[in-house]
Design a protein around this motif. Sequence first.
Motif, PDB file in Angstrom:
ATOM      1  N   ALA A 174       0.842  -1.204   0.000  1.00 35.89           N
ATOM      2  CA  ALA A 174       0.000   0.000   0.000  1.00 35.89           C
ATOM      3  C   ALA A 174       0.874   1.250   0.000  1.00 35.89           C
ATOM      4  O   ALA A 174       0.548   2.258  -0.644  1.00 35.89           O
ATOM      5  CB  ALA A 174      -0.928  -0.007   1.211  1.00 35.89           C
ATOM      6  N   CYS A 175       2.000   1.192   0.714  1.00 38.33           N
ATOM      7  CA  CYS A 175       2.952   2.312   0.721  1.00 38.33           C
ATOM      8  C   CYS A 175       3.555   2.526  -0.664  1.00 38.33           C
ATOM      9  O   CYS A 175       3.770   3.664  -1.089  1.00 38.33           O
ATOM     10  CB  CYS A 175       4.061   2.047   1.733  1.00 38.33           C
ATOM     11  SG  CYS A 175       3.530   2.059   3.452  1.00 38.33           S
ATOM     12  N   THR A 176       3.837   1.441  -1.349  1.00 36.82           N
ATOM     13  CA  THR A 176       4.378   1.534  -2.709  1.00 36.82           C
ATOM     14  C   THR A 176       3.397   2.249  -3.637  1.00 36.82           C
ATOM     15  O   THR A 176       3.779   3.128  -4.430  1.00 36.82           O
ATOM     16  CB  THR A 176       4.696   0.134  -3.253  1.00 36.82           C
ATOM     17  OG1 THR A 176       5.823  -0.399  -2.549  1.00 36.82           O
ATOM     18  CG2 THR A 176       5.015   0.173  -4.742  1.00 36.82           C
ATOM     19  N   ILE A 177       2.125   1.887  -3.533  1.00 40.66           N
ATOM     20  CA  ILE A 177       1.109   2.542  -4.364  1.00 40.66           C
ATOM     21  C   ILE A 177       1.039   4.029  -4.047  1.00 40.66           C
ATOM     22  O   ILE A 177       0.958   4.883  -4.946  1.00 40.66           O
ATOM     23  CB  ILE A 177      -0.260   1.871  -4.138  1.00 40.66           C
ATOM     24  CG1 ILE A 177      -0.229   0.426  -4.655  1.00 40.66           C
ATOM     25  CG2 ILE A 177      -1.366   2.664  -4.835  1.00 40.66           C
ATOM     26  CD1 ILE A 177      -1.465  -0.376  -4.298  1.00 40.66           C
ATOM     27  N   ALA A 178       1.080   4.380  -2.752  1.00 41.44           N
ATOM     28  CA  ALA A 178       1.044   5.794  -2.347  1.00 41.44           C
ATOM     29  C   ALA A 178       2.251   6.551  -2.889  1.00 41.44           C
ATOM     30  O   ALA A 178       2.133   7.709  -3.304  1.00 41.44           O
ATOM     31  CB  ALA A 178       0.993   5.897  -0.821  1.00 41.44           C
ATOM     32  N   ALA A 179       3.419   5.905  -2.893  1.00 41.99           N
ATOM     33  CA  ALA A 179       4.636   6.554  -3.411  1.00 41.99           C
ATOM     34  C   ALA A 179       4.544   6.791  -4.911  1.00 41.99           C
ATOM     35  O   ALA A 179       5.050   7.796  -5.429  1.00 41.99           O
ATOM     36  CB  ALA A 179       5.862   5.712  -3.080  1.00 41.99           C
ATOM     37  N   ILE A 180       3.910   5.886  -5.633  1.00 37.09           N
ATOM     38  CA  ILE A 180       3.704   6.079  -7.072  1.00 37.09           C
ATOM     39  C   ILE A 180       2.807   7.296  -7.313  1.00 37.09           C
ATOM     40  O   ILE A 180       3.074   8.124  -8.191  1.00 37.09           O
ATOM     41  CB  ILE A 180       3.081   4.810  -7.702  1.00 37.09           C
ATOM     42  CG1 ILE A 180       4.092   3.646  -7.656  1.00 37.09           C
ATOM     43  CG2 ILE A 180       2.651   5.079  -9.143  1.00 37.09           C
ATOM     44  CD1 ILE A 180       3.506   2.310  -8.078  1.00 37.09           C
ATOM     45  N   ILE A 181       1.750   7.409  -6.508  1.00 34.65           N
ATOM     46  CA  ILE A 181       0.843   8.568  -6.623  1.00 34.65           C
ATOM     47  C   ILE A 181       1.600   9.856  -6.304  1.00 34.65           C
ATOM     48  O   ILE A 181       1.461  10.872  -7.001  1.00 34.65           O
ATOM     49  CB  ILE A 181      -0.359   8.398  -5.682  1.00 34.65           C
ATOM     50  CG1 ILE A 181      -1.210   7.199  -6.119  1.00 34.65           C
ATOM     51  CG2 ILE A 181      -1.204   9.674  -5.644  1.00 34.65           C
ATOM     52  CD1 ILE A 181      -2.303   6.823  -5.138  1.00 34.65           C
ATOM     53  N   LEU A 182       2.418   9.825  -5.245  1.00 35.57           N
ATOM     54  CA  LEU A 182       3.201  10.994  -4.846  1.00 35.57           C
ATOM     55  C   LEU A 182       4.127  11.441  -5.974  1.00 35.57           C
ATOM     56  O   LEU A 182       4.224  12.635  -6.283  1.00 35.57           O
ATOM     57  CB  LEU A 182       4.012  10.662  -3.599  1.00 35.57           C
ATOM     58  CG  LEU A 182       5.008  11.725  -3.116  1.00 35.57           C
ATOM     59  CD1 LEU A 182       4.279  13.013  -2.747  1.00 35.57           C
ATOM     60  CD2 LEU A 182       5.810  11.212  -1.923  1.00 35.57           C
ATOM     61  N   THR A 183       4.787  10.491  -6.596  1.00 39.32           N
ATOM     62  CA  THR A 183       5.695  10.811  -7.697  1.00 39.32           C
ATOM     63  C   THR A 183       4.940  11.477  -8.847  1.00 39.32           C
ATOM     64  O   THR A 183       5.399  12.476  -9.416  1.00 39.32           O
ATOM     65  CB  THR A 183       6.394   9.532  -8.193  1.00 39.32           C
ATOM     66  OG1 THR A 183       7.094   8.913  -7.107  1.00 39.32           O
ATOM     67  CG2 THR A 183       7.379   9.851  -9.308  1.00 39.32           C
ATOM     68  N   GLY A 184       3.780  10.933  -9.178  1.00 34.70           N
ATOM     69  CA  GLY A 184       2.976  11.521 -10.246  1.00 34.70           C
ATOM     70  C   GLY A 184       2.535  12.935  -9.932  1.00 34.70           C
ATOM     71  O   GLY A 184       2.545  13.823 -10.803  1.00 34.70           O
ATOM     72  N   LEU A 185       2.151  13.174  -8.690  1.00 37.35           N
ATOM     73  CA  LEU A 185       1.714  14.517  -8.281  1.00 37.35           C
ATOM     74  C   LEU A 185       2.854  15.528  -8.401  1.00 37.35           C
ATOM     75  O   LEU A 185       2.653  16.651  -8.879  1.00 37.35           O
ATOM     76  CB  LEU A 185       1.209  14.480  -6.835  1.00 37.35           C
ATOM     77  CG  LEU A 185      -0.151  13.810  -6.604  1.00 37.35           C
ATOM     78  CD1 LEU A 185      -0.344  13.532  -5.122  1.00 37.35           C
ATOM     79  CD2 LEU A 185      -1.273  14.702  -7.123  1.00 37.35           C
ATOM     80  N   LEU A 186       4.046  15.135  -7.957  1.00 40.01           N
ATOM     81  CA  LEU A 186       5.181  16.047  -8.010  1.00 40.01           C
ATOM     82  C   LEU A 186       5.554  16.397  -9.440  1.00 40.01           C
ATOM     83  O   LEU A 186       5.986  17.523  -9.725  1.00 40.01           O
ATOM     84  CB  LEU A 186       6.376  15.418  -7.290  1.00 40.01           C
ATOM     85  CG  LEU A 186       6.232  15.260  -5.769  1.00 40.01           C
ATOM     86  CD1 LEU A 186       7.375  14.448  -5.191  1.00 40.01           C
ATOM     87  CD2 LEU A 186       6.165  16.634  -5.090  1.00 40.01           C
ATOM     88  N   ILE A 187       5.391  15.448 -10.332  1.00 34.19           N
ATOM     89  CA  ILE A 187       5.751  15.688 -11.727  1.00 34.19           C
ATOM     90  C   ILE A 187       4.686  16.496 -12.466  1.00 34.19           C
ATOM     91  O   ILE A 187       4.994  17.451 -13.199  1.00 34.19           O
ATOM     92  CB  ILE A 187       5.984  14.344 -12.462  1.00 34.19           C
ATOM     93  CG1 ILE A 187       7.207  13.628 -11.872  1.00 34.19           C
ATOM     94  CG2 ILE A 187       6.192  14.580 -13.961  1.00 34.19           C
ATOM     95  CD1 ILE A 187       7.420  12.231 -12.427  1.00 34.19           C
ATOM     96  N   PHE A 188       3.426  16.150 -12.250  1.00 30.65           N
ATOM     97  CA  PHE A 188       2.364  16.696 -13.101  1.00 30.65           C
ATOM     98  C   PHE A 188       1.451  17.731 -12.426  1.00 30.65           C
ATOM     99  O   PHE A 188       0.779  18.497 -13.124  1.00 30.65           O
ATOM    100  CB  PHE A 188       1.490  15.562 -13.638  1.00 30.65           C
ATOM    101  CG  PHE A 188       2.244  14.557 -14.458  1.00 30.65           C
ATOM    102  CD1 PHE A 188       2.744  14.895 -15.704  1.00 30.65           C
ATOM    103  CD2 PHE A 188       2.465  13.274 -13.974  1.00 30.65           C
ATOM    104  CE1 PHE A 188       3.447  13.970 -16.473  1.00 30.65           C
ATOM    105  CE2 PHE A 188       3.177  12.335 -14.728  1.00 30.65           C
ATOM    106  CZ  PHE A 188       3.663  12.687 -15.980  1.00 30.65           C
ATOM    107  N   SER A 189       1.404  17.767 -11.082  1.00 34.97           N
ATOM    108  CA  SER A 189       0.366  18.569 -10.432  1.00 34.97           C
ATOM    109  C   SER A 189       0.882  19.778  -9.661  1.00 34.97           C
ATOM    110  O   SER A 189       0.393  20.882  -9.858  1.00 34.97           O
ATOM    111  CB  SER A 189      -0.450  17.677  -9.477  1.00 34.97           C
ATOM    112  OG  SER A 189      -1.389  18.451  -8.770  1.00 34.97           O
TER     113      SER A 189
END
Length: 430
Positions: A174-189
């Motif tokens: 679940a932490c891995t999934i959250a980290a993937i979301i975090l990475t996407g937010l930093l790049i795109f949002s």
Amino acid sequence: MNTAKTESKHFWGFPVTHFSYFFIWAVVNGYLTLWMEQVAHLNGTESGAVFSMMAGISLIFQPIFGVVSDKLLFKKTLILTIAIVGIFIGPYFQWVFMPILHVNAFLVAIVTGTFLSFILNGGVSVIEQYVQRASLANGFEYAHSRVGGSVAGVVASLVAGRIFLWKPNSIFWACTIAAIILTGLLIFSDKVDLDNAAAAGDTSNSLDMKTVMSVFKIKNLWVLAIFYMGASALFDVFDQQFIIFFKTFFDTAAQGTLVYSYMSSAQTAIEFCLMFPMPWIINKIGSRNGLLIYGFITCIRILGSALSPNWIWVVGFRLLAGLEMPLLLTSIMKYIAGAFDIRLYATVYALASNFAKQISVFIFSSVAGKMYDVIGYQHTYIIMGIVVFFITLFAVFFLKKEDPVQAGEVEAPDAQAATATDSSTTNTRD
């Protein structure tokens, strides 16, 4: 003064960033001890060694991260690296932790401590100061973004407890999934109003090592560091193995884990609700006073837990944490901005709020783990509570008062005059 701020179009990505990062934080800090006890079969001393390593290794990361963050300002190189490393939490605990443990328990403490420290104990100051500076540039209250972290705590406590009972290793995926979301937010949002970057201290071309080193000559830095070493560090040490203590009030471990999940959800729900009015409250009472109140509440919570006759009382004192975190998080961000040079914001935050704190966590995690095994949780908690009390009392006399204008607690007199003039002009036109 009206302290409310209109959240800009560049606000909404940051609460989700806080959510994804602090979901990882809540899961690891809430359930790592339980996982190490039930899955890895580590005792209190061995579990304490893992947390000590997390704190100890962060003593290397934090000063470096602080200086680098002040130099990078709004560049995302470091924060993105932390997010990407977080993606490997699931694979590490699924396939790497146990083989290393079979080699040597101390070795697994070093490797795990280094890995998690980079993401959490060291990385948290990078995340926090980045969003704080973005709040200054974009014109929103940091605490309103930090609500996302509170929501993450609620979700993590509701979800992690259940999936742990279903399959313990799944909490790390679940932490891995959250980290993937975090990475996407930093790049795109997450966008920053660079036209207003000076409001956050544009140091990219002016910060040199001499200026950075000058921070060590500031007496108030050491006072703040001592306060954090006593109050905030013991807050973390107290929480590390709290779930083990809590389960002693129940007949079965599963029952204790489930109630702990509900209790944690209620605590973070309180934290969530208080995050909205907390900036207004701190602007009224001052960020220094907010820090002191936090210290005394922490003392009450630790001593109260130690002296509780049953789990209902323990739950009551635990819920005080819902007040503690909004107090601390809002107060420290405003206090550092108001009591120190804004150009050195990340450096001061890393050194006083994290580096000094982790020194204490590094020392007390192993000591507390040993004390739990030798004298028990209640007596250990009483000692912790007394230490927090005297450290907070020390801060009452020696912690410097912040500049309320620089801290953003009140408007500058010229801004107030301009507002009054604009209002008068509007009234005249009407």
